[in-house]
Design a protein around this motif. Structure first.
Motif, PDB file in Angstrom:
ATOM      1  N   ARG A   2       0.843  -1.193   0.000  1.00 49.62           N
ATOM      2  CA  ARG A   2       0.000   0.000   0.000  1.00 49.62           C
ATOM      3  C   ARG A   2       0.881   1.247   0.000  1.00 49.62           C
ATOM      4  NH1 ARG A   2      -4.994  -1.224   4.229  1.00 49.62           N
ATOM      5  NH2 ARG A   2      -5.874  -2.975   3.056  1.00 49.62           N
ATOM      6  N   THR A   3       0.565   2.172  -0.907  1.00 52.01           N
ATOM      7  CA  THR A   3       1.449   3.318  -1.140  1.00 52.01           C
ATOM      8  C   THR A   3       0.713   4.636  -0.944  1.00 52.01           C
ATOM      9  OG1 THR A   3       2.712   2.027  -2.755  1.00 52.01           O
ATOM     10  CG2 THR A   3       2.974   4.421  -2.819  1.00 52.01           C
ATOM     11  N   ASP A  26      -4.812  14.829 -13.851  1.00 49.82           N
ATOM     12  CA  ASP A  26      -5.423  13.885 -12.904  1.00 49.82           C
ATOM     13  C   ASP A  26      -4.281  13.199 -12.159  1.00 49.82           C
ATOM     14  OD1 ASP A  26      -6.644  11.811 -11.557  1.00 49.82           O
ATOM     15  OD2 ASP A  26      -8.013  11.315 -13.200  1.00 49.82           O
ATOM     16  N   LEU A  27      -3.954  13.725 -10.994  1.00 54.04           N
ATOM     17  CA  LEU A  27      -2.802  13.228 -10.239  1.00 54.04           C
ATOM     18  C   LEU A  27      -2.948  11.761  -9.856  1.00 54.04           C
ATOM     19  CD1 LEU A  27      -1.607  15.917  -7.658  1.00 54.04           C
ATOM     20  CD2 LEU A  27      -0.261  14.773  -9.415  1.00 54.04           C
ATOM     21  N   SER A  28      -4.133  11.376  -9.419  1.00 54.26           N
ATOM     22  CA  SER A  28      -4.332   9.989  -9.005  1.00 54.26           C
ATOM     23  C   SER A  28      -4.067   9.030 -10.165  1.00 54.26           C
ATOM     24  CB  SER A  28      -5.752   9.791  -8.472  1.00 54.26           C
ATOM     25  OG  SER A  28      -5.964  10.563  -7.304  1.00 54.26           O
ATOM     26  N   ALA A  29      -4.544   9.395 -11.355  1.00 54.87           N
ATOM     27  CA  ALA A  29      -4.327   8.549 -12.527  1.00 54.87           C
ATOM     28  C   ALA A  29      -2.844   8.482 -12.884  1.00 54.87           C
ATOM     29  CB  ALA A  29      -5.135   9.067 -13.712  1.00 54.87           C
ATOM     30  N   LEU A  30      -2.170   9.633 -12.862  1.00 52.63           N
ATOM     31  CA  LEU A  30      -0.748   9.664 -13.215  1.00 52.63           C
ATOM     32  C   LEU A  30       0.087   8.848 -12.235  1.00 52.63           C
ATOM     33  CD1 LEU A  30       1.633  10.856 -14.882  1.00 52.63           C
ATOM     34  CD2 LEU A  30       1.700  12.700 -13.188  1.00 52.63           C
ATOM     35  N   LEU A  31      -0.117   9.089 -10.943  1.00 53.00           N
ATOM     36  CA  LEU A  31       0.697   8.407  -9.940  1.00 53.00           C
ATOM     37  C   LEU A  31       0.386   6.916  -9.892  1.00 53.00           C
ATOM     38  CD1 LEU A  31       0.618  11.126  -7.134  1.00 53.00           C
ATOM     39  CD2 LEU A  31       2.406  10.684  -8.836  1.00 53.00           C
ATOM     40  N   GLY A  32      -0.876   6.572 -10.098  1.00 52.80           N
ATOM     41  CA  GLY A  32      -1.229   5.159 -10.162  1.00 52.80           C
ATOM     42  C   GLY A  32      -0.547   4.464 -11.329  1.00 52.80           C
ATOM     43  N   SER A  33      -0.471   5.156 -12.466  1.00 51.25           N
ATOM     44  CA  SER A  33       0.182   4.599 -13.652  1.00 51.25           C
ATOM     45  C   SER A  33       1.675   4.398 -13.412  1.00 51.25           C
ATOM     46  CB  SER A  33      -0.040   5.526 -14.852  1.00 51.25           C
ATOM     47  OG  SER A  33       0.670   5.085 -15.984  1.00 51.25           O
ATOM     48  N   ILE A  34       2.321   5.401 -12.824  1.00 48.40           N
ATOM     49  CA  ILE A  34       3.753   5.289 -12.527  1.00 48.40           C
ATOM     50  C   ILE A  34       4.005   4.170 -11.529  1.00 48.40           C
ATOM     51  CG2 ILE A  34       5.698   6.476 -11.433  1.00 48.40           C
ATOM     52  CD1 ILE A  34       4.668   9.073 -12.656  1.00 48.40           C
ATOM     53  N   GLN A  38       6.494   0.919 -11.717  1.00 50.38           N
ATOM     54  CA  GLN A  38       7.561   0.751 -10.735  1.00 50.38           C
ATOM     55  C   GLN A  38       7.431  -0.564  -9.974  1.00 50.38           C
ATOM     56  OE1 GLN A  38      10.262   2.532 -10.084  1.00 50.38           O
ATOM     57  NE2 GLN A  38      10.890   1.265  -8.355  1.00 50.38           N
ATOM     58  N   GLU A  39       6.213  -0.887  -9.548  1.00 51.82           N
ATOM     59  CA  GLU A  39       5.980  -2.102  -8.769  1.00 51.82           C
ATOM     60  C   GLU A  39       4.563  -2.592  -9.037  1.00 51.82           C
ATOM     61  OE1 GLU A  39       5.910  -5.204  -7.225  1.00 51.82           O
ATOM     62  OE2 GLU A  39       7.839  -4.283  -6.721  1.00 51.82           O
ATOM     63  N   PRO A  40       4.410  -3.520  -9.973  1.00 51.55           N
ATOM     64  CA  PRO A  40       3.074  -3.967 -10.387  1.00 51.55           C
ATOM     65  C   PRO A  40       2.195  -4.493  -9.251  1.00 51.55           C
ATOM     66  CG  PRO A  40       4.739  -4.739 -11.927  1.00 51.55           C
ATOM     67  CD  PRO A  40       5.482  -4.141 -10.779  1.00 51.55           C
ATOM     68  N   SER A  41       2.807  -4.990  -8.195  1.00 47.10           N
ATOM     69  CA  SER A  41       2.008  -5.532  -7.088  1.00 47.10           C
ATOM     70  C   SER A  41       1.553  -4.467  -6.098  1.00 47.10           C
ATOM     71  CB  SER A  41       2.818  -6.598  -6.344  1.00 47.10           C
ATOM     72  OG  SER A  41       3.962  -6.020  -5.724  1.00 47.10           O
ATOM     73  N   ALA A  42       2.040  -3.235  -6.252  1.00 44.33           N
ATOM     74  CA  ALA A  42       1.703  -2.170  -5.311  1.00 44.33           C
ATOM     75  C   ALA A  42       0.317  -1.595  -5.610  1.00 44.33           C
ATOM     76  CB  ALA A  42       2.756  -1.066  -5.365  1.00 44.33           C
ATOM     77  N   SER A  43      -0.296  -0.995  -4.593  1.00 44.66           N
ATOM     78  CA  SER A  43      -1.596  -0.354  -4.754  1.00 44.66           C
ATOM     79  C   SER A  43      -1.544   1.068  -4.216  1.00 44.66           C
ATOM     80  CB  SER A  43      -2.692  -1.131  -4.008  1.00 44.66           C
ATOM     81  OG  SER A  43      -2.416  -1.174  -2.618  1.00 44.66           O
ATOM     82  N   LEU A  44      -2.294   1.952  -4.857  1.00 47.24           N
ATOM     83  CA  LEU A  44      -2.341   3.351  -4.438  1.00 47.24           C
ATOM     84  C   LEU A  44      -3.337   3.487  -3.289  1.00 47.24           C
ATOM     85  CD1 LEU A  44      -2.382   6.453  -6.756  1.00 47.24           C
ATOM     86  CD2 LEU A  44      -3.834   6.336  -4.738  1.00 47.24           C
ATOM     87  N   GLU A  45      -2.828   3.838  -2.121  1.00 49.60           N
ATOM     88  CA  GLU A  45      -3.670   3.984  -0.942  1.00 49.60           C
ATOM     89  C   GLU A  45      -4.232   5.393  -0.828  1.00 49.60           C
ATOM     90  OE1 GLU A  45      -5.531   2.939   2.717  1.00 49.60           O
ATOM     91  OE2 GLU A  45      -4.648   1.730   1.121  1.00 49.60           O
ATOM     92  N   SER A  46      -3.391   6.413  -1.064  1.00 52.11           N
ATOM     93  CA  SER A  46      -3.839   7.796  -0.919  1.00 52.11           C
ATOM     94  C   SER A  46      -2.886   8.742  -1.637  1.00 52.11           C
ATOM     95  CB  SER A  46      -3.929   8.181   0.571  1.00 52.11           C
ATOM     96  OG  SER A  46      -2.657   8.025   1.206  1.00 52.11           O
ATOM     97  N   VAL A  47      -3.423   9.925  -1.979  1.00 54.29           N
ATOM     98  CA  VAL A  47      -2.627  10.998  -2.579  1.00 54.29           C
ATOM     99  C   VAL A  47      -2.866  12.260  -1.759  1.00 54.29           C
ATOM    100  CG1 VAL A  47      -2.194  12.426  -4.618  1.00 54.29           C
ATOM    101  CG2 VAL A  47      -2.780  10.000  -4.893  1.00 54.29           C
ATOM    102  N   HIS A  48      -1.788  12.882  -1.320  1.00 55.76           N
ATOM    103  CA  HIS A  48      -1.856  14.093  -0.500  1.00 55.76           C
ATOM    104  C   HIS A  48      -1.155  15.217  -1.254  1.00 55.76           C
ATOM    105  CE1 HIS A  48      -2.999  11.601   3.046  1.00 55.76           C
ATOM    106  NE2 HIS A  48      -2.292  10.695   2.389  1.00 55.76           N
TER     107      HIS A  48
END
Length: 228
Positions: A2-3, A26-34, A38-48
């Motif tokens: 969780r990231t 769309d920051l969430s979309a961009l950061l989720g894509s990156i 970087q780590e296919p098994s990781a998940s986006l938990e939050s963006v601040h």
């Protein structure tokens, strides 16, 4: 994994978005894509997202610049981004007079306007550290800073020392120069991170734009600023 992402809005704008057609990002979309790259098994938990309100009287487009920022913040919040606002301080200051071929002298100074963003760095640093403190409750195991500001190095260093189990990443909000050249990364940020992404491409920015109109339940839609 969780990231949680922590974004320096000022650094993002001036390092990546200013003068580009990609401000409606769309920051969430961009950061989720990156993150998936970087780590296919990781998940986006939050963006601040941390920034300070535009001062209309100093902005290129006046009140229109302030209105555009306000729309963008609403768009981010509609996507679940946590936004924290600091402030700008505008005050009279003094600086050495510039004379070509001469060294600056503290004895020959002129009055200037000093514009300083306040609280953003502190809020961002505290946000990252508090996320690390709460990681056992939230399950966050990776914190990623989106900034090239070396003033945030002490915060990363403290997290690295106090929470060695948390992965630390840094994404520099830099665009590639023509020919694919990327600026050298700040050494202090690199030393405190487990991995670093040194640029974001135009193709990535173009693929992660908000729609021109973002509908909201029971509220008027958020419309992309015309000059963006």
């Amino acid at each position: 994994m969780r990231t949680a992402f922590f974004v320096d809005g000022y650094n993002l704008y001036y390092g990546l978005l200013r003068g580009s057609p990609y401000k409606w990002l769309d920051l969430s979309a961009l950061l989720g894509s990156i993150l998936r790259v970087q780590e296919p098994s990781a998940s986006l938990e939050s963006v601040h997202y941390y920034t300070a309100p535009v001062i209309a009287k100093l902005a290129t487009r006046g009140q229109a610049s302030n209105d555009a920022q306000h729309r963008y913040i609403r768009a981010l919040e509609a996507r679940g981004v946590h936004v924290t606002l600091g402030a700008h301080r505008l005050d009279r200051g003094f600086a050495p007079r510039y004379i070509k071929g001469q060294k600056p002298s503290r004895l020959d100074q002129v009055a200037i306007w000093e514009l300083e963003e306040k609280e953003t760095d502190v809020n961002l640093a505290l946000g990252m550290y508090r996320a690390a403190c709460r990681s056992s409750l939230t399950g966050v195991s990776q914190i990623v800073l989106v900034s090239g500001d070396t003033d945030l190095t002490p915060a990363l260093s403290a997290i690295k020392q106090d929470f060695p189990g948390i992965e630390l990443g840094v994404i520099l909000p830099h665009r590639q120069d023509r020919g694919g050249v990327v600026r050298n990364p700040p050494g202090s940020l690199k030393a405190c991170s487990d991995w670093m992404r040194t640029y974001i491409s135009d193709a990535e920015l173009a693929a992660c734009q908000f729609p021109g109109k973002i509908p909201l339940p029971k509220k008027p839609a958020i419309v992309k600023p015309g000059h963006w």
